[in-house]
Scaffold this motif. Structure first.
Motif, PDB file in Angstrom:
ATOM      1  N   SER A  96      45.273  48.145  32.096  1.00 50.34           N
ATOM      2  CA  SER A  96      46.121  47.762  33.226  1.00 50.34           C
ATOM      3  C   SER A  96      45.212  47.259  34.337  1.00 50.34           C
ATOM      4  CB  SER A  96      46.914  48.979  33.709  1.00 50.34           C
ATOM      5  OG  SER A  96      47.542  48.698  34.940  1.00 50.34           O
ATOM      6  N   VAL A  97      45.536  46.100  34.890  1.00 47.62           N
ATOM      7  CA  VAL A  97      44.780  45.520  36.001  1.00 47.62           C
ATOM      8  C   VAL A  97      45.750  45.338  37.158  1.00 47.62           C
ATOM      9  CG1 VAL A  97      43.427  43.541  36.790  1.00 47.62           C
ATOM     10  CG2 VAL A  97      43.247  44.308  34.409  1.00 47.62           C
ATOM     11  N   ARG A  98      45.481  45.997  38.266  1.00 46.79           N
ATOM     12  CA  ARG A  98      46.326  45.896  39.457  1.00 46.79           C
ATOM     13  C   ARG A  98      45.526  45.240  40.574  1.00 46.79           C
ATOM     14  NH1 ARG A  98      50.029  45.757  36.665  1.00 46.79           N
ATOM     15  NH2 ARG A  98      50.795  47.583  35.599  1.00 46.79           N
ATOM     16  N   LEU A  99      46.172  44.333  41.297  1.00 42.75           N
ATOM     17  CA  LEU A  99      45.536  43.597  42.386  1.00 42.75           C
ATOM     18  C   LEU A  99      46.285  43.897  43.678  1.00 42.75           C
ATOM     19  CD1 LEU A  99      45.270  40.178  40.518  1.00 42.75           C
ATOM     20  CD2 LEU A  99      43.561  42.013  40.603  1.00 42.75           C
ATOM     21  N   ARG A 100      45.511  44.239  44.702  1.00 46.34           N
ATOM     22  CA  ARG A 100      46.117  44.569  45.998  1.00 46.34           C
ATOM     23  C   ARG A 100      45.370  43.815  47.084  1.00 46.34           C
ATOM     24  NH1 ARG A 100      45.413  48.512  50.069  1.00 46.34           N
ATOM     25  NH2 ARG A 100      43.562  49.352  49.042  1.00 46.34           N
ATOM     26  N   PRO A 101      46.083  43.064  47.938  1.00 47.74           N
ATOM     27  CA  PRO A 101      45.387  42.361  49.007  1.00 47.74           C
ATOM     28  C   PRO A 101      44.796  43.357  50.009  1.00 47.74           C
ATOM     29  CG  PRO A 101      47.771  42.087  49.228  1.00 47.74           C
ATOM     30  CD  PRO A 101      47.525  42.848  47.955  1.00 47.74           C
ATOM     31  N   VAL A 102      43.559  43.089  50.423  1.00 52.01           N
ATOM     32  CA  VAL A 102      42.882  43.866  51.451  1.00 52.01           C
ATOM     33  C   VAL A 102      42.213  42.869  52.399  1.00 52.01           C
ATOM     34  CG1 VAL A 102      42.530  45.944  50.040  1.00 52.01           C
ATOM     35  CG2 VAL A 102      40.806  44.133  50.019  1.00 52.01           C
ATOM     36  N   ALA A 103      41.723  43.342  53.529  1.00 45.93           N
ATOM     37  CA  ALA A 103      41.137  42.452  54.534  1.00 45.93           C
ATOM     38  C   ALA A 103      40.019  41.582  53.969  1.00 45.93           C
ATOM     39  CB  ALA A 103      40.622  43.274  55.714  1.00 45.93           C
ATOM     40  N   GLU A 104      39.202  42.131  53.064  1.00 50.50           N
ATOM     41  CA  GLU A 104      38.062  41.395  52.518  1.00 50.50           C
ATOM     42  C   GLU A 104      38.450  40.482  51.363  1.00 50.50           C
ATOM     43  OE1 GLU A 104      38.185  44.924  52.115  1.00 50.50           O
ATOM     44  OE2 GLU A 104      37.501  45.221  54.172  1.00 50.50           O
ATOM     45  N   GLY A 105      39.669  40.596  50.839  1.00 49.52           N
ATOM     46  CA  GLY A 105      40.083  39.798  49.693  1.00 49.52           C
ATOM     47  C   GLY A 105      41.066  40.548  48.820  1.00 49.52           C
ATOM     48  N   THR A 106      40.557  41.147  47.743  1.00 48.72           N
ATOM     49  CA  THR A 106      41.417  41.833  46.775  1.00 48.72           C
ATOM     50  C   THR A 106      40.774  43.125  46.304  1.00 48.72           C
ATOM     51  OG1 THR A 106      42.287  39.729  45.964  1.00 48.72           O
ATOM     52  CG2 THR A 106      42.530  41.619  44.506  1.00 48.72           C
ATOM     53  N   GLU A 107      41.560  44.165  46.244  1.00 44.93           N
ATOM     54  CA  GLU A 107      41.127  45.384  45.573  1.00 44.93           C
ATOM     55  C   GLU A 107      41.685  45.337  44.162  1.00 44.93           C
ATOM     56  OE1 GLU A 107      40.799  49.660  47.140  1.00 44.93           O
ATOM     57  OE2 GLU A 107      42.745  49.570  46.088  1.00 44.93           O
ATOM     58  N   LEU A 108      40.805  45.375  43.180  1.00 46.46           N
ATOM     59  CA  LEU A 108      41.169  45.363  41.767  1.00 46.46           C
ATOM     60  C   LEU A 108      40.996  46.765  41.226  1.00 46.46           C
ATOM     61  CD1 LEU A 108      40.103  42.835  39.071  1.00 46.46           C
ATOM     62  CD2 LEU A 108      39.707  45.261  38.702  1.00 46.46           C
ATOM     63  N   THR A 109      42.028  47.279  40.593  1.00 49.21           N
ATOM     64  CA  THR A 109      41.952  48.575  39.915  1.00 49.21           C
ATOM     65  C   THR A 109      42.211  48.339  38.439  1.00 49.21           C
ATOM     66  OG1 THR A 109      42.739  49.743  41.881  1.00 49.21           O
ATOM     67  CG2 THR A 109      42.868  50.913  39.773  1.00 49.21           C
ATOM     68  N   LEU A 110      41.232  48.654  37.621  1.00 48.83           N
ATOM     69  CA  LEU A 110      41.340  48.515  36.175  1.00 48.83           C
ATOM     70  C   LEU A 110      41.408  49.904  35.566  1.00 48.83           C
ATOM     71  CD1 LEU A 110      39.548  46.111  33.822  1.00 48.83           C
ATOM     72  CD2 LEU A 110      39.451  48.553  33.320  1.00 48.83           C
ATOM     73  N   VAL A 111      42.451  50.151  34.800  1.00 48.59           N
ATOM     74  CA  VAL A 111      42.594  51.406  34.067  1.00 48.59           C
ATOM     75  C   VAL A 111      42.632  51.054  32.586  1.00 48.59           C
ATOM     76  CG1 VAL A 111      44.033  53.431  33.625  1.00 48.59           C
ATOM     77  CG2 VAL A 111      43.874  52.501  35.954  1.00 48.59           C
ATOM     78  N   HIS A 112      41.748  51.657  31.823  1.00 49.98           N
ATOM     79  CA  HIS A 112      41.744  51.483  30.367  1.00 49.98           C
ATOM     80  C   HIS A 112      41.914  52.880  29.787  1.00 49.98           C
ATOM     81  CE1 HIS A 112      39.893  49.054  26.801  1.00 49.98           C
ATOM     82  NE2 HIS A 112      40.841  49.880  26.401  1.00 49.98           N
ATOM     83  N   ASP A 113      42.991  53.084  29.065  1.00 48.91           N
ATOM     84  CA  ASP A 113      43.275  54.425  28.552  1.00 48.91           C
ATOM     85  C   ASP A 113      43.654  54.389  27.080  1.00 48.91           C
ATOM     86  OD1 ASP A 113      45.896  53.466  28.653  1.00 48.91           O
ATOM     87  OD2 ASP A 113      46.541  54.838  30.221  1.00 48.91           O
ATOM     88  N   ARG A 114      43.926  55.583  26.570  1.00 52.77           N
ATOM     89  CA  ARG A 114      44.288  55.794  25.161  1.00 52.77           C
ATOM     90  C   ARG A 114      43.129  55.517  24.206  1.00 52.77           C
ATOM     91  NH1 ARG A 114      50.414  53.220  25.045  1.00 52.77           N
ATOM     92  NH2 ARG A 114      51.237  54.552  26.676  1.00 52.77           N
ATOM     93  N   PHE A 115      41.913  55.841  24.649  1.00 56.93           N
ATOM     94  CA  PHE A 115      40.748  55.692  23.770  1.00 56.93           C
ATOM     95  C   PHE A 115      40.785  56.740  22.670  1.00 56.93           C
ATOM     96  CE2 PHE A 115      38.834  53.811  27.672  1.00 56.93           C
ATOM     97  CZ  PHE A 115      38.522  52.571  27.132  1.00 56.93           C
TER      98      PHE A 115
END
Length: 153
Positions: A96-115
């Motif tokens: 899952s890749v989530r993108l959130r606007p922040v003052a500097e640009g974008t905060e990207l949160t990557l979650v990789h699960d079910r290993f």
């Protein structure tokens, strides 16, 4: 509970620019994969139910193929997809890749699960960390990461 990893990066680019880097094969090929690899081929059908396939070639000549199915696609906000290496198709995990606007640009949160196991999660942490370093370089560098939010469970 199966092992998982979470990586958070702040990139100096808009969410639309970061999203485009994930959905355009020619752009993805410039940053995707660990440092010692290059994308040899990338096919992306970016829509819910669409499939992707990426072929990586290591500097030593080894070839690796990964693919999956997009389960969520939200322009400028993120995407989610299944993930399985061609050599071990029974070991399907989820990204899952989530993108959130922040003052500097974008905060990207990557979650990789079910290993399948902790060792696999650790190998993927290195791969994703190096991929995100390359993605950051695409936008001129300077990404910040919040180490307290980098986890492997």
């Amino acid at each position: 509970m199966t092992p998982s990893l979470t990586l958070v990066r702040r990139l100096r680019a808009s969410p639309a620019q970061v999203f485009a880097a994930w959905i355009r094969a020619e752009t993805l090929a410039t940053w995707f994969g660990p440092h010692h690899t290059r994308v040899e081929d990338a096919e992306l059908d970016v829509r819910p139910g669409g499939r992707f396939r990426v072929v990586l070639r290591e500097d030593n000549g080894e070839r690796h193929e990964v693919g999956g199915t997009y389960t969520e696609v939200a322009a400028g906000e993120g995407l989610a997809f299944t993930w399985a290496w061609h050599s071990t198709p029974e070991r399907q995990s989820r990204v899952s890749v989530r993108l959130r606007p922040v003052a500097e640009g974008t905060e990207l949160t990557l979650v990789h699960d079910r290993f399948a196991d902790e060792a696999t999660a650790t190998r993927h942490r290195r791969g994703w960390t190096e991929s995100l370093e390359r993605l950051d370089a695409l936008f001129g560098g300077g990404a910040q990461h919040d180490g307290s939010r980098e986890t492997t469970r």
